[in-house]
Design an enzyme around this catalytic site. Structure first.
Site, mmCIF file in Angstrom:
data_model
loop_
_atom_site.group_PDB
_atom_site.id
_atom_site.type_symbol
_atom_site.label_atom_id
_atom_site.label_comp_id
_atom_site.label_asym_id
_atom_site.label_seq_id
_atom_site.Cartn_x
_atom_site.Cartn_y
_atom_site.Cartn_z
ATOM 1 N N LYS A 194 -11.977 -9.644 -5.010
ATOM 2 C CA LYS A 194 -10.937 -8.634 -4.785
ATOM 3 C C LYS A 194 -9.721 -8.879 -5.673
ATOM 4 C CE LYS A 194 -10.332 -6.910 -0.601
ATOM 5 N NZ LYS A 194 -11.307 -7.863 -0.081
ATOM 6 N N ARG B 230 -5.152 -10.003 2.406
ATOM 7 C CA ARG B 230 -6.582 -9.655 2.363
ATOM 8 C C ARG B 230 -7.404 -10.822 1.844
ATOM 9 N NH1 ARG B 230 -6.982 -3.869 2.207
ATOM 10 N NH2 ARG B 230 -5.000 -2.844 1.708
ATOM 11 N N THR C 194 -8.603 -8.640 7.067
ATOM 12 C CA THR C 194 -7.426 -8.086 6.414
ATOM 13 C C THR C 194 -6.323 -7.941 7.455
ATOM 14 O OG1 THR C 194 -8.625 -6.872 4.696
ATOM 15 C CG2 THR C 194 -6.484 -5.998 5.335
ATOM 16 N N GLN D 114 -0.203 -8.759 -1.004
ATOM 17 C CA GLN D 114 0.172 -7.614 -1.838
ATOM 18 C C GLN D 114 1.182 -6.745 -1.111
ATOM 19 O OE1 GLN D 114 -3.254 -5.156 -2.644
ATOM 20 N NE2 GLN D 114 -2.502 -4.533 -4.651
ATOM 21 N N GLU E 79 -9.850 2.262 -2.788
ATOM 22 C CA GLU E 79 -8.894 2.570 -1.729
ATOM 23 C C GLU E 79 -7.574 2.943 -2.400
ATOM 24 O OE1 GLU E 79 -8.675 -0.475 1.262
ATOM 25 O OE2 GLU E 79 -10.847 -0.795 1.239
ATOM 26 N N GLN F 88 -7.315 -0.874 -4.243
ATOM 27 C CA GLN F 88 -8.543 -1.663 -4.333
ATOM 28 C C GLN F 88 -9.604 -0.878 -5.076
ATOM 29 O OE1 GLN F 88 -9.538 -4.136 -0.918
ATOM 30 N NE2 GLN F 88 -11.658 -3.465 -1.045
ATOM 31 N N ARG G 50 -13.979 -1.509 -6.124
ATOM 32 C CA ARG G 50 -15.157 -2.382 -6.179
ATOM 33 C C ARG G 50 -16.368 -1.505 -6.492
ATOM 34 N NH1 ARG G 50 -13.562 -3.310 -0.487
ATOM 35 N NH2 ARG G 50 -14.330 -1.549 0.722
ATOM 36 N N HIS H 119 -54.113 4.844 0.639
ATOM 37 C CA HIS H 119 -54.943 3.668 0.922
ATOM 38 C C HIS H 119 -54.935 3.297 2.401
ATOM 39 C CE1 HIS H 119 -56.548 -0.348 0.738
ATOM 40 N NE2 HIS H 119 -55.525 -0.708 1.469
#
Length: 876
Positions: free
Chosen positions: A35, A117, A136, A183, A277, A290, A292, A830
């Site tokens: 992160k 976080r 978080t 942050q 985010e 954020q 990812r 099968h």
């Protein structure tokens, strides 16, 4: 002035325990976790990310050492998650770490609210996001509160959910460390999440935004009903909007377009879809908090042709009953085999090693580009009908695409297709073979048996031949595999099923539900059922020999396999298994993958199955007896249907009787083409293993079987330049192991990422029942056993086997199963064929069966109607 790094970096020579986010980038994963490294990368790229700092993994490592986690990780009896959390929380934060955090927090401002976080080294990775696995804390104010939140974030590395998630993704907890992001909070008026690709449909051309007033954490946690908006990623046009909570929309169209532009920039920076985010403050400023990777999207195969426009990819792995990935060599082999299909049609590929450009891989699964089929009249008429009996749900998905204007018909005439097929049929005498099979089925069976005999007898270069010569032999076998087998073995099979279709048409409604399915029970001349019954006969012999039975009861399959290789099993078991493997040792679970060991190399699975057979003590359920009863039932139904047809005319009765007789004499050969191709793969595997041994002796590979983690082109180059490929092999092995954990594989995938099955509504099923395709008539109620991988599976006699799909390597389990449910397959796949021949009620093509049914749950399998009813659901 940035004081925190200087204060910590020079303290007794320690590494920094606090670093400003702006000093980090994607290369700092080990120090800052996923992160924090991503946030630093975004700040460096000029994205609007709130300021903050990272408490590095070195700080966590100091605390973990003080808490004695190393000893705990070495104790297999420990309750790892709970005890680790307790120890982390009990250990005090080191004084110099507390001082560095306090100084860095002061740099952000006096009593400023911050978000604290977790940022693990195994987090926000390209293959696993770990979203929500650690903790978080929001709106944290004051130094003491920040330190407490940091401490609790460290402990959250050891939540039960995080430990389980790491285990499922193959991440070693002992090597995972945690950093913490602190942050500055955005005073959000509205916030939420944004995916730069649609996570539900897979469509890469859509952006999905969920938003709500206030903090975005409420949207992430699911504690509010957010606005849901789907937008065109190129234009920002709203395609779908659903306000949440009965309120007015919380984002304007202008703000949505700004979000789409931001998302496009983030995706362009990382080169792949992103889960972000974001927050908009009271002044209307958009912040990125954020980003990812979206790890749940199935990767799209890369087109191998220059054709433009939308492409349709069909998953051939699933059609072959395989949900697990193929090895890189397994994929490469099938690309060459795909080229042999082109050679059969008289159009050999330009590059024999690269093979067909319409055969590609994604996530280790094989995909065929079927766009030309979907866009042709002949393809639309024929291909879905073939899938109806092989992989019925795929047929439904493909037919739904025919109305898509982007896939409109281009090739309307049947003439080119008919010409190509006629040329192939004439070259190999297919019409004559079909007629001969109908007239003299026994002679036809002898002819197809000779194909396999010639494949076994073919002389190949020995281990002492030059490696290049052995590789040429591999390419020769693969390049001619389909022309050698298919036009010589398939015509008698086609004759048998054509006869079956004729009988069904002539019978019409005089055939009751389940009658025609019963005709296909207990078919003779099926190489797979012959194999399974031979294994049962071995089990019967072992049961009568106490030393052999005791060995199976007391030993693990792996240990027994080692004893077999040492010629140290009891005589009856040793000799019987050796004879069985002499004929069937070329087979395996996932046998279409040349990179998978054959049973002759590792018989552990078979030994486990034999041990399971000893649990069957009900003589009425003995597989040979069940099979014999299936034969008798089929013959009775043939006589009954023939008599019914005769009531409508003597000639009709004669034709129906003849057709059903030829069905039973020829349809069992349907397993033979694949068996012969597996025989080719076995010979190819042996050649490649010998080449791998040469490469290992030269230091190119660490061991011989690493060759199966390369492709054929890489092997050719390696034989020439001799450079080490051990790093490549290590990376491939890690990727392969990760893909082994993937549960969801799309049947059909579009080149824009869309999974058509996810877009269309599934079939309506009342009262909790699961709807699939009727595969083997009859009804059974029993306990379910969900099996994702057959190796080592323990299926108790009479249990209902619930599986994603099956191939011949699974079928030994069928002998003791009470019923079969599969997520994949059609009436002639099968698993369905073998289930019918054993008289096991079966339903196939049941979406999500392995997740919607639980082991131990009682289920009713109605193989006549194609319905599975779990306990508590009311049959319709």
């Amino acid at each position: 002035m940035d004081t925190a790094p200087q204060a910590t970096a020079t303290d007794s020579g320690r590494h920094p325990v606090v670093v400003p986010l702006r000093d980090l980038d994607a290369g700092d994963l080990a120090q800052a976790g996923g992160k924090a490294a991503n946030l630093g990368e975004l700040i460096g790229a000029g994205f609007p990310v709130p300021d903050g700092f990272c408490v590095t993994t070195d700080a966590y490592a100091e605390l973990a050492e003080a808490a004695g986690l190393a000893d705990l990780l070495d104790d297999p009896a420990a309750d790892l998650a709970r005890t680790a959390r307790e120890r982390i929380l009990a250990a005090p934060v080191p004084a110099h770490v507390a001082e560095a955090v306090a100084a860095a927090y002061a740099e952000l401002g006096e009593s400023v609210p911050v978000a604290v976080r977790s940022s693990a080294t195994a987090e926000d990775l390209p293959f696993a996001s770990f979203a929500g696995q650690q903790d978080t804390y929001l709106d944290v104010v004051g130094t003491d509160a920040v330190l407490d939140a940091v401490h609790r974030c460290w402990a959250s590395l050891w939540t039960d959910r995080a430990v389980v998630y790491r285990a499922r993704n193959g991440i070693d907890s002992a090597t995972t460390r945690l950093a913490v992001v602190v942050q500055r909070m955005v005073p959000a008026s509205v916030a939420g999440v944004m995916f730069t690709a649609n996570p539900v449909t897979g469509r890469r051309t859509e952006t999905v935004v969920d938003a709500a007033p206030g903090l975005g954490e409420a949207v992430v946690s699911g504690s509010v009903d957010p606005d849901h908006v789907v937008l065109d990623s190129g234009t920002g046009t709203v395609l779908e909007r659903r306000p949440g909570g009965g309120r007015e929309a919380c984002l304007t169209d202008g703000q949505l377009r700004e979000l789409v532009r931001l998302g496009a920039r983030v995706q362009e920076h990382y080169g792949r879809p992103q889960d972000t985010e974001w927050a908009i403050d009271a002044d209307g400023t958009l912040w990125l908090t954020q980003a990812r990777p979206v790890t749940t999207l199935f990767p799209v195969p890369q087109a191998g042709t220059a054709d433009g426009g939308l492409r349709v990819w069909f998953c051939a792995s699933l059609a072959q009953g395989l949900t697990r990935p193929l090895t890189p060599m397994g994929i490469s082999v099938f690309q060459v085999v795909g080229g042999s299909v082109q050679r059969l049609a008289g159009r050999p590929p330009a590059d024999p090693v690269a093979g067909s450009p319409r055969v590609r891989a994604a996530a280790g699964r094989l995909f065929f580009d079927v766009t030309p089929i979907v866009r042709s009249t002949a393809g639309r008429a024929v291909f879905p009908r073939l899938l109806d009996v092989m992989e019925a749900r795929s047929a439904v998905v493909l037919r739904a695409l025919f109305d898509d204007p982007r896939l409109s018909l281009v090739h309307r005439s049947w003439l080119p297709v008919v010409r190509r097929l006629a040329r192939v049929a004439a070259r190999y005498g297919v019409p004559l073979q079909v007629v001969q099979a109908l007239v003299r089925p026994a002679a036809a069976r002898r002819r197809v048996d000779r194909v396999g005999a010639r494949l076994r007898a073919r002389r190949l270069p020995g281990d002492d031949a030059p490696a290049d010569e052995r590789l040429d032999a591999v390419l020769g076998l693969l390049g001619n595999a389909v022309p050698t087998v298919v036009p010589r073995v398939l015509p008698p099979v086609a004759a048998g099923f054509a006869a079956f279709g004729l009988a069904a048409r002539l019978l019409g409604d005089t055939a009751q539900p389940g009658d025609l399915g019963t005709v296909l029970r207990g078919l003779p001349h099926n190489v797979t059922t012959e194999m399974d019954l031979e294994l049962w006969r071995l089990a019967t012999a072992v049961r009568a020999d106490e030393p052999s039975a005791a060995a199976l009861r007391d030993g693990t399959p792996a240990a027994l396999a080692e004893r077999y290789r040492s010629d140290a099993l009891p005589a009856v078991l040793q000799r019987g298994l050796r004879l069985f493997l002499a004929r069937y040792g070329i087979r395996a679970v996932a046998e279409i993958d040349v990179g998978v060991p054959r049973w002759a190399e590792d018989p552990a699975h078979l030994l486990g199955v034999l041990g399971n057979y000893l649990l069957l003590d009900d003589p009425d359920r003995a597989p040979d007896g069940v099979f014999a009863r299936s034969v008798a039932e089929a013959e009775d139904v043939v006589a009954t249907l023939t008599a019914r047809a005769r009531l409508r005319g003597r000639a009709r009765g004669a034709v129906v009787g003849f057709a059903l007789d030829r069905t039973r004499q020829l349809a069992g050969l349907r397993e033979l083409p694949k068996y012969d191709l597996v025989l080719v793969l076995d010979r190819v595997r042996a050649l490649l293993a010998s080449i791998g041994a040469d490469l290992a002796s030269r230091g190119v590979l660490a061991r011989a079987d690493d060759v199966f983690l390369l492709d054929l082109a890489e092997v050719r180059v390696a034989l020439g330049d001799g450079r080490s490929l051990q790093d490549v092999v290590t990376e491939r092995r890690e990727s392969y192991e990760r893909e082994m954990g993937r549960r969801h594989v799309p049947r059909v995938l579009l080149s824009d990422g869309t999974e058509p099955e996810a877009v269309s509504a599934g079939p309506a099923v009342a009262d909790g029942a699961l709807l699939g395709t009727a595969a083997s008539a009859g009804t059974v109620t029993g306990r379910a056993r969900v099996v994702l991988e057959p190796t080592g599976a323990q299926l108790q006699p009479g249990e209902v086997l619930v599986a994603p799909s099956t191939d011949p390597g699974w079928t030994p389990l069928f002998l003791t199963a009470g019923g079969l449910v599969m997520e994949m397959g059609g009436a002639n796949s099968h698993g369905a064929v073998v289930a019918r021949e054993y008289g096991i009620p079966a339903v196939v093509g049941v979406p999500g069966a392995t997740s919607r049914v639980e082991t131990g749950q009682e289920v009713t399998v109605d193989g006549t109607r194609g319905v599975v009813v779990p306990l508590g659901a009311t049959p319709s």
